[in-house]
Write a protein that holds these residues in place. Structure first.
Motif, short mmCIF file in Angstrom:
data_model
loop_
_atom_site.label_atom_id
_atom_site.label_comp_id
_atom_site.label_asym_id
_atom_site.label_seq_id
_atom_site.Cartn_x
_atom_site.Cartn_y
_atom_site.Cartn_z
N ILE A 73 0.95 -1.18 -0.01
CA ILE A 73 0.14 0.03 0.05
C ILE A 73 0.60 1.27 -0.10
CG2 ILE A 73 -1.66 1.51 1.58
CD1 ILE A 73 -2.84 -1.50 2.16
N GLU A 74 1.94 1.31 0.87
CA GLU A 74 2.61 2.29 0.76
C GLU A 74 3.72 2.62 -0.48
OE1 GLU A 74 5.21 1.64 4.43
OE2 GLU A 74 3.49 2.06 5.70
N MET A 75 3.93 1.53 -1.17
CA MET A 75 4.64 1.50 -2.39
C MET A 75 3.50 2.10 -3.69
SD MET A 75 6.36 -2.21 -2.47
CE MET A 75 6.64 -2.20 -4.16
N GLY A 76 2.32 2.50 -3.24
CA GLY A 76 1.38 3.12 -4.36
C GLY A 76 0.45 2.30 -4.95
N PHE A 77 0.32 0.88 -4.31
CA PHE A 77 -0.27 0.04 -4.96
C PHE A 77 -1.74 0.49 -5.52
CE2 PHE A 77 -3.69 -3.56 -5.42
CZ PHE A 77 -3.06 -4.10 -6.30
N LYS A 78 -2.53 1.13 -4.86
CA LYS A 78 -3.98 1.69 -5.10
C LYS A 78 -3.68 2.60 -6.40
CE LYS A 78 -8.23 4.12 -3.95
NZ LYS A 78 -8.51 4.76 -2.71
N GLU A 79 -2.84 3.54 -6.36
CA GLU A 79 -2.73 4.60 -7.42
C GLU A 79 -2.28 3.96 -8.71
OE1 GLU A 79 -2.69 6.09 -3.33
OE2 GLU A 79 -1.32 4.65 -4.32
N GLY A 80 -1.33 2.92 -8.48
CA GLY A 80 -0.50 2.37 -9.76
C GLY A 80 -1.68 1.50 -10.41
N PHE A 81 -2.53 0.67 -9.57
CA PHE A 81 -3.35 -0.20 -10.09
C PHE A 81 -4.43 0.56 -10.69
CE2 PHE A 81 -6.55 -4.04 -9.91
CZ PHE A 81 -5.61 -4.53 -10.81
N THR A 82 -5.13 1.36 -10.31
CA THR A 82 -6.08 2.33 -10.71
C THR A 82 -5.53 3.01 -12.06
OG1 THR A 82 -6.80 2.91 -8.69
CG2 THR A 82 -7.46 4.49 -10.29
N SER A 83 -4.47 3.37 -11.99
CA SER A 83 -3.69 3.95 -13.58
C SER A 83 -3.75 2.79 -14.39
CB SER A 83 -2.45 4.44 -13.28
OG SER A 83 -1.87 4.93 -14.52
N ALA A 84 -3.36 1.55 -14.24
CA ALA A 84 -3.42 0.58 -15.07
C ALA A 84 -4.74 0.15 -15.63
CB ALA A 84 -2.72 -0.60 -14.52
N LEU A 85 -5.56 0.15 -14.71
CA LEU A 85 -7.27 0.05 -15.21
C LEU A 85 -7.72 0.90 -16.13
CD1 LEU A 85 -8.59 -1.72 -11.60
CD2 LEU A 85 -7.78 -2.68 -13.79
N LYS A 86 -7.36 2.13 -15.73
CA LYS A 86 -7.82 3.26 -16.74
C LYS A 86 -7.19 3.08 -18.24
CE LYS A 86 -8.64 6.83 -13.48
NZ LYS A 86 -8.06 8.20 -12.95
N GLY A 87 -5.73 2.37 -18.20
CA GLY A 87 -5.33 2.13 -19.48
C GLY A 87 -5.97 0.95 -20.19
N LEU A 88 -6.37 0.05 -19.49
CA LEU A 88 -7.28 -0.93 -19.83
C LEU A 88 -8.62 -0.52 -20.40
CD1 LEU A 88 -7.98 -3.96 -20.54
CD2 LEU A 88 -8.66 -4.28 -17.79
N ASP A 89 -9.32 0.43 -19.76
CA ASP A 89 -10.24 1.21 -20.31
C ASP A 89 -10.07 1.65 -21.78
OD1 ASP A 89 -12.18 0.81 -18.17
OD2 ASP A 89 -11.56 2.68 -17.17
N LYS A 90 -8.96 2.16 -21.99
CA LYS A 90 -8.77 2.83 -23.35
C LYS A 90 -8.36 1.52 -24.39
CE LYS A 90 -6.36 6.73 -21.65
NZ LYS A 90 -4.92 7.69 -21.00
N ILE A 91 -7.97 0.82 -23.98
CA ILE A 91 -7.79 -0.43 -25.04
C ILE A 91 -9.14 -1.15 -25.25
CG2 ILE A 91 -6.94 -2.98 -25.02
CD1 ILE A 91 -4.47 -1.79 -23.33
N LEU A 92 -9.86 -1.28 -24.10
CA LEU A 92 -11.30 -1.83 -24.55
C LEU A 92 -12.03 -1.14 -25.52
CD1 LEU A 92 -12.05 -3.48 -21.20
CD2 LEU A 92 -11.25 -4.59 -23.01
N ALA A 93 -12.08 0.20 -25.27
CA ALA A 93 -12.77 1.21 -25.86
C ALA A 93 -12.37 0.95 -27.49
CB ALA A 93 -12.55 2.75 -25.28
N GLU A 94 -11.17 0.75 -27.94
CA GLU A 94 -10.71 0.57 -29.22
C GLU A 94 -11.11 -0.74 -29.97
OE1 GLU A 94 -6.50 0.88 -28.73
OE2 GLU A 94 -6.54 2.85 -28.21
N LYS A 95 -11.67 -1.72 -29.12
CA LYS A 95 -12.16 -2.95 -29.73
C LYS A 95 -13.52 -2.82 -30.15
CE LYS A 95 -9.61 -6.21 -27.72
NZ LYS A 95 -8.80 -6.99 -28.68
#
Length: 165
Positions: free
Chosen positions: A143-165
């Motif tokens: 959690i201190e390493m920033g897991f929440k922020e990092g994973f949230t950012s990654a999931l937003k990247g997934l949203d972009k990929i899925l929007a292109e399909k």
């Protein structure tokens, strides 16, 4: 197209778990592929500006994925998944462990145990993620390493990929 997608993130310190519930505006088969095919997984797994690079992946029970998160400076931070259970398009479980480029575990961080369930809700796909750690100290460290922020950012990247399909 729904734009206010659900994103719940909860930490249960007593049970050493993180629970994430996330909706995606895409079909179950597209979301499943994004989580289970290395070519797609590498496009979103790392939070920007990092990139994910899979060295090898065998998505099967007993299989492994060895990958790195690569920074702009070229520094690679390695991890591996070990898949313990797969129910196609419904659920899979794996451990996640920091390691070196050859897959030798880094015992300093221990492992996370992921249980990921996929379901459909109207025209959305819902992904429920439960991550367990062996100790509260390990949980606190990620959690201190920033897991929440990092994973949230990654999931937003997934949203972009899925929007292109």
């Amino acid at each position: 197209m729904k734009s206010d997608l659900l994103m719940n993130f909860a930490v249960d310190k007593e049970n050493k778990t993180v629970s994430i519930k996330r909706e995606f505006n895409a079909s179950l088969s597209h979301v499943w592929s994004a989580w289970t095919e290395p070519e797609i997984l590498d496009l979103w797994w790392a939070p920007a500006p990092l990139q994910s690079k899979t060295k090898f992946m065998e998505f099967r029970e007993g299989g492994k994925r060895l990958y790195a998160m690569v920074g702009l400076d070229g520094v690679e931070r390695w991890s591996f998944f070990e898949y313990s259970s797969i129910s196609p398009k419904t659920n899979f479980k794996h451990s996640a462990t920091f390691c070196d480029a050859e897959g030798n575990a880094n015992s300093e961080f221990g492992s996370s145990y992921w249980d990921i369930t996929f379901s459909e809700k109207e025209d959305l796909t819902v992904v429920d993620i439960h991550i367990k750690r062996d100790s509260f100290e390990e949980l606190q460290k990620i959690i201190e390493m920033g897991f929440k922020e990092g994973f949230t950012s990654a999931l937003k990247g997934l949203d972009k990929i899925l929007a292109e399909k």
